[in-house]
Design a protein around this motif. Structure first.
Motif, PDB file in Angstrom:
ATOM      1  N   ASN A   1       5.332   7.129  -0.628  1.00 18.48           N
ATOM      2  CA  ASN A   1       5.477   7.617   0.739  1.00 18.48           C
ATOM      3  C   ASN A   1       5.749   6.441   1.658  1.00 18.48           C
ATOM      4  N   PHE A   2       6.366   6.753   2.804  1.00 16.65           N
ATOM      5  CA  PHE A   2       6.638   5.684   3.767  1.00 16.65           C
ATOM      6  C   PHE A   2       5.372   5.300   4.519  1.00 16.65           C
ATOM      7  N   GLU A   3       5.363   4.045   4.958  1.00 15.24           N
ATOM      8  CA  GLU A   3       4.281   3.574   5.821  1.00 15.24           C
ATOM      9  C   GLU A   3       4.356   4.281   7.179  1.00 15.24           C
ATOM     10  N   ASN A   4       3.230   4.347   7.873  1.00 17.94           N
ATOM     11  CA  ASN A   4       3.230   4.982   9.198  1.00 17.94           C
ATOM     12  C   ASN A   4       4.208   4.307  10.144  1.00 17.94           C
ATOM     13  N   GLU A   5       4.230   2.970  10.088  1.00 20.54           N
ATOM     14  CA  GLU A   5       5.099   2.217  10.991  1.00 20.54           C
ATOM     15  C   GLU A   5       6.549   2.623  10.780  1.00 20.54           C
TER      16      GLU A   5
ATOM     17  N   GLU B   1       5.985   1.828  -3.376  1.00 18.99           N
ATOM     18  CA  GLU B   1       6.071   2.032  -1.931  1.00 18.99           C
ATOM     19  C   GLU B   1       6.541   0.788  -1.208  1.00 18.99           C
ATOM     20  N   ASP B   2       6.146  -0.384  -1.730  1.00 19.69           N
ATOM     21  CA  ASP B   2       6.551  -1.636  -1.075  1.00 19.69           C
ATOM     22  C   ASP B   2       8.059  -1.726  -0.915  1.00 19.69           C
TER      23      ASP B   2
ATOM     24  N   ASN C   1       9.493   0.692   1.760  1.00 21.47           N
ATOM     25  CA  ASN C   1       9.109   0.286   3.110  1.00 21.47           C
ATOM     26  C   ASN C   1       9.838  -0.977   3.537  1.00 21.47           C
ATOM     27  N   LYS C   2       9.961  -1.913   2.617  1.00 21.47           N
ATOM     28  CA  LYS C   2      10.598  -3.179   2.976  1.00 21.47           C
ATOM     29  C   LYS C   2      12.096  -3.005   3.226  1.00 21.47           C
TER      30      LYS C   2
ATOM     31  N   SER D   1      12.479  -2.085   6.713  1.00 23.40           N
ATOM     32  CA  SER D   1      11.927  -2.971   7.739  1.00 23.40           C
ATOM     33  C   SER D   1      13.062  -3.436   8.655  1.00 23.40           C
TER      34      SER D   1
END
Lengths: 179, 254
Positions: A44-48, A13-14, A17-18, A21
């Motif tokens: 899954n993607f982060e909420n942000e 996931e990191d 997501n990164k 960013s």
């Protein structure tokens, strides 16, 4: 000008997501990327990220447009070779299979190691290949700055050792007549 | 008293016999001894196929063999113990099957009907503890001995999965008792950069392989008896065709 991002069959996931960013997106645009295609695997993607990039909706696959960047994603495909071949740069997990496949296409390639995986021996290959200058190697936290490194477009071309000579050597050991 | 003495001497002599046989085996199979072998035209081949990446690499090597290896046997590890977790991860179940079909398709494309696929029990599941894996390795070895006795290969190709250890042991056993001459080749995966895999190290330290091929210079330094893959490219061989440059086809087909 597609950037293809792949995590293979792992959970990473990191990385996904990164890549999405703000800093990474800005840097990707800087090097001329117009479209990002993600293969996100089980993660899954982060909420942000869901709110900023996808306006609150995500499912198993989807499409969005952020500040002039087209982004689409899916979980798995039987073969990601076509997506890889279309790409202009590839960002991927440090799996050996992925490394060799991308290097065979001679594409600029950034591998990202999952720091959370203990004893990740697959990453050995990526580190070695980056030491010899065939690809760039980083961790999720340094991804954004790695994207704008100028070495990315002056990487050496890798060709896997040909097995032809190995086969010759083996035939000699078995004692097969060379016809 | 006499009986006891007799048993001790018998055991000692048997030990010496085994040791001599094993040392003779190692001399016959050492990488550096000059080999004077009867030249022949046909040989039989036996390759152990493992999980995903291993099979890809193995097929990449096998496609360079032609008609000289007419009888081919592929040994695959039995995957009867597919755990629940694995069923959910559809890719890990499908991949071995896909690769197996690839092997079959490869043979069919050569119009070679003389190939067969054998299964043997796994010697070590990923993550299994070392102690229980000794028991399952023994079980697999019994299977492998029967199998190798039946097929008697001239060449055994191994490249990494745990299953290859019993097969190597069985092939070496029949060579030690001089039943059949077998050349055992182990090719380490390109993923191994700093250390040999467990199977590779076992075979290396037992001296059971004729040739252990490594793909990175660091490994060659650490394990001097291994063969570095790039050294083979420039090796002057008796045949003339080995000097031909790598064709672009060769590179692309990876």
């Amino acid at each position: 000008m597609t950037c293809f991002v792949t995590v293979g069959t792992t959970l990473f996931e990191d990385l996904i997501n990164k890549v999405l960013s703000e800093e990474s997106l800005r840097n990707l645009k800087k090097i001329g990327v117009k479209k990002i295609r993600l293969q996100i695997g089980k993660g899954n993607f982060e909420n942000e990220v869901v709110h900023r990039v996808f306006k609150g909706v995500t499912s198993d696959e989807g499409y969005t447009n952020v500040e002039g960047l087209e982004i689409d994603y899916y979980r798995f495909k039987p073969s990601i070779s076509e997506d890889m071949a279309e790409a202009f740069i590839v960002i991927g997990h440090a799996g050996a299979g992925t490394c060799l496949e991308v290097l065979a296409l001679h594409l600029p390639f950034i591998t990202v190691t999952n720091e959370k995986l203990m004893d990740n021996h697959q990453a050995e290959l990526a580190v070695q290949l980056s030491d010899e200058g065939y690809l760039l190697h980083c961790t999720p936290s340094t991804l954004a700055e790695t994207i704008v490194k100028e070495d990315l477009f002056s990487l050496r071309q890798f060709s896997a050792p040909s097995k032809k000579f190995v086969a010759e050597h083996i035939k000699q050991l078995v004692g097969i007549k060379n016809v | 008293m006499f009986f006891f003495f007799f048993v001790v001497v018998a055991v000692l002599l048997f030990g010496v016999l085994c040791l001599t046989a094993f040392m003779a085996f190692q001399v016959r199979h050492s990488n550096h001894s000059a080999k004077i072998k009867p030249k022949r035209e046909k040989a039989s081949l036996c390759a152990v196929l493992g999980s995903g990446g291993h099979t890809t690499e193995m097929l990449d090597l096998i496609k360079h063999f032609g008609d000289e290896f007419d009888e081919r046997t592929y040994i695959i590890a039995d995957t009867d113990t597919i755990s629940e977790e694995k069923v959910r991860d559809i890719m890990s179940v499908l991949c071995p099957i896909v690769l197996l079909f690839k092997a079959v398709a490869h043979e069919k494309s050569r119009n070679n009907e003389k190939f067969c696929i054998e299964r043997i029990p796994r010697s070590r599941e990923v993550g299994q503890s070392y102690i229980t894996s000794i028991a399952s390795t023994f079980h697999a070895t019994v299977f492998a001995v029967k199998l190798i006795y039946r097929i008697r290969p001239d060449l055994v190709l191994l490249n990494g999965p745990g299953t290859c250890i019993p097969v190597a042991l069985a092939a070496a056993f029949f060579d030690i008792i001089r039943l059949h001459d077998t050349v055992i080749i182990y090719e380490e995966s390109i993923c191994r950069v700093r250390k040999l895999s467990l199977s590779g190290a076992i075979l290396y330290y037992l001296g059971m392989v004729d040739c252990l091929i490594v793909q990175w210079p660091g490994l060659k330094k650490l394990y001097p008896r291994a063969t570095y893959i790039h050294d083979l490219e420039f090796k002057p061989t008796s045949a003339s065709e080995s000097n031909s440059p790598i064709t672009s086809d060769d590179k692309k087909s990876i």
